[in-house]
Design a protein around this motif. Sequence first.
Motif, short mmCIF file in Angstrom:
data_model
loop_
_atom_site.label_atom_id
_atom_site.label_comp_id
_atom_site.label_asym_id
_atom_site.label_seq_id
_atom_site.Cartn_x
_atom_site.Cartn_y
_atom_site.Cartn_z
N LYS A 130 0.82 -1.21 0.00
CA LYS A 130 0.00 0.00 0.00
C LYS A 130 0.85 1.26 0.00
N PRO A 190 2.25 4.80 -1.30
CA PRO A 190 1.58 5.91 -2.00
C PRO A 190 1.74 5.79 -3.51
N GLN A 191 0.80 6.33 -4.25
CA GLN A 191 0.81 6.19 -5.70
C GLN A 191 2.08 6.77 -6.31
N SER A 192 2.54 7.90 -5.76
CA SER A 192 3.76 8.52 -6.31
C SER A 192 4.96 7.60 -6.13
N ASN A 219 4.82 4.22 -5.84
CA ASN A 219 4.64 3.09 -6.75
C ASN A 219 5.07 3.44 -8.16
N LEU A 220 4.72 4.65 -8.60
CA LEU A 220 5.11 5.10 -9.94
C LEU A 220 6.62 5.17 -10.06
N THR A 273 8.07 1.65 -10.24
CA THR A 273 7.81 1.07 -11.56
C THR A 273 8.78 1.63 -12.59
#
Length: 437
Positions: free
Chosen positions: A405, A407-409, A411-412, A415
Motif C-alpha cells: 500500500k 503511495p501512488q507517487s 509506486n510510480l 515502476t
Amino acid sequence: MSFGLSNVIFLLALFTAIYFFAKNVKKIRRNILLARDSLRTDQPATRWKIMTRVALGQSKMVVNPVAGLFHIVIYAGFLLINIEVLEIVLDGILGTHRLFAQPLGALYTAAINFFEILAVAVIVACVVFLWRRNVMKIDRFRKPELQGWPFRDANYILIIEIVLMIALLSIGAAEANMENPPAGPFIISSLLAPVFSGLSQDGLHIAERIAWWAHILGILAFLNYLPFSKHFHIILSFPNTWYAKLTPYGKFPIHQRVKKEVELMLDPHADPYTAPSDQSQESSEKFGAKDVMDLTWVNVLNAYACTECGRCTAECPANQTGKKLSPRKIMMDVRDRAEEIGRIIDANGGKFVDDGKSLLDHYITREEIWACTSCNACVEACPVLIDPLDIIMQLRQYVVMEEAKAPQSLNLMMTNVENNGAPWQFAQADRANWVYQ
C-alpha cells in the motif's frame, strides 16, 4: 548514635520506596523486551567512549549554549548532591546526624559549601526553565504532543527539584541558629539563617527535622515518580547511548530475505525453484513493523529514554513546513503503545490479549511516516542519540512489503526504476537527450 521509632519509620519508607521503584522498573524492562532482539554489543570500547562523552559528559546538550549550561547545572546537582543524600540515608538508618562531619573535618565543610552553592544554582536553573516553558512560549514546547500531561510533567519535575533544594538548604539554615551546630558554618546556610532566627532552640530542632524529613521523603517519592515520567531519561540515557547505532546515519540495514531474492535474480545459474533450507523459517518473518513487538528492543529503549526536549522536531524539515510529522511524537507514541501493551499483560495474568490496536494507524498515522524525508536531522539533533528514523523506516517497510500500500507517487517511481532504470518516466535510451538541448 541512637535507634528509635524514627529509624523504624525511615527504614519502612526507604524499603517501601525501593520495592515499588524496582517493581516499576521491572515492568519497563518487560515492556522494552517485548520487542525483537537486536545485537548491539559490537565495538564495546567505542560504546563506552560514546556513553561517557554523551550521557555523562552532556556533550550534545551544549549545542544550545544557554539551555545546555542550565541543564548541566541541574544534571551536576542531581549527581553530586546525591553524595549528601548518601549521608542522610546512613543517618536515617543508624540514628546519627551528619555522620561524615567529624571524620572528614574541614573537607566536609568544603563539600557541604559546594553542595549548597550548587543547590542555589539548581534552583536558579529550574526557575529559568519554568520561565522558558511557561512564559517565553518557545515553539518546540508548544507542539500538540506536549499538551496535557507531558507539559505538566515537565513543570512538576522542575517544581519538585526546587522544593527538594529548598528543603536541603533549610536543614543547614536551621542548624546555623543552634547553640552547638553539628557542623559548619556553611556560606549559604549562614545567609539563610535569619529565616529561622526567631525560633527557640527546641523550635530550631523541630524545623531542622521537618526539613530533613521533607528532603529525604521527597527524594524517595521522586524516585517512584521517575518511572511514570519523562525524567526517567536520567537513568536510561546511559544504556541508550551505549546501545546507540554505530553505523553511518544514511546506511540502512540489509534484509537477508530480500538480499537472497536479489542474488537469485542476478545469478544466471541459480535455480529459482530450489528453496533454501531455511526458507520455511524465513517465510514466517514479517517485513518491517506494525506494532511495538515488531520493532527492536533498542527502538523501545529509545522511546523510554526520550527526554521530550523537542530538538528533533525543531530540526525536522517536514515539521517546519507544516506537515504532521513530529519525531518527538513518534517516540512518545512508541512508549505509550508499549505502556498500553504492558497494562494489558498485567490485566491478563502475564499474557497479551489482542486489543485490536497497533502502533501503526492507531498511534502513528501513515501521513506521518510518509512525510519523513529520511534526512536524519532528528537523529543528529537528539542529545541522547535516539533514532526516530529507524522506527519510521520499519513502519514504511511494513506498509510497502506486507500490505503493498505504498503511495501512488512511490509506486510510480518504483515502476519507473524497474522498467527504465531511473525514477523518471522515459526510456533509458532518452536519458541523455538533455545533453543535446
